[in-house]
Scaffold this active site. Structure first.
Site, short mmCIF file in Angstrom:
data_model
loop_
_atom_site.label_atom_id
_atom_site.label_comp_id
_atom_site.label_asym_id
_atom_site.label_seq_id
_atom_site.Cartn_x
_atom_site.Cartn_y
_atom_site.Cartn_z
N ALA A 10 0.82 -1.22 0.00
CA ALA A 10 0.00 0.00 0.00
C ALA A 10 0.85 1.27 0.00
CB ALA A 10 -0.93 0.01 1.21
N CYS A 11 2.16 1.12 0.11
CA CYS A 11 3.09 2.26 0.21
C CYS A 11 3.80 2.49 -1.12
CB CYS A 11 4.11 1.97 1.31
SG CYS A 11 5.48 3.14 1.39
#
Length: 140
Positions: A10-11
């Protein structure tokens, strides 16, 4: 040659770092550390390999850092490790380990310093920021 990335898909920084590693010709071992957190021993080993303190590895944004009062200097390294183990989201990422060393890849191009083949050709991050231009020169 084994390269390991402690990754959060998600980063954006983590995704860019993974892309740089793959563009270098390596397929790393990917550990999604939120699903499979490191043990206390492994976390200590990683922190030592990067030459930093547990406090320096703390992530503030998007974590319970403030509500836990982790900005207070009263917390010892052991206590900070306890918080990281209880809340893995507090571990900053991505951490990359290669035979050439270990690094917190923030910014993502910091991983180039420990890749066996750092000459990866042109590379642009997801957000459009050019890291290596068409001439093979690092821009950032």
């Amino acid at each position: 040659m084994t390269i390991t990335i402690y990754h959060n898909p998600a980063c954006g920084t983590s995704r860019n770092t993974l892309a740089i590693i793959r563009q270098s010709g390596e397929e790393p071992q990917v550990i999604e550390y939120l699903k499979t957190p490191p043990s206390r021993e492994k976390l200590v080993e990683l922190i030592e390999a990067m030459g930093m303190t547990p406090r320096a590895l703390l992530r503030e944004k998007g974590t319970p850092y403030a509500e836990l009062g982790l900005g207070d200097p009263k917390w010892s390294d052991d206590e900070i490790l306890d918080f990281m183990l209880a809340h893995p989201i507090l571990i900053n990422r991505p951490i990359v380990v290669s035979p050439l060393g270990a690094v917190l890849a923030r910014p993502s191009e910091a991983v180039l310093d420990i890749l066996p083949n750092p000459d990866i050709g042109p590379f642009t991050k997801e957000d459009g920021e050019v890291v290596i231009d068409a001439d093979g020169k690092r821009v950032v």
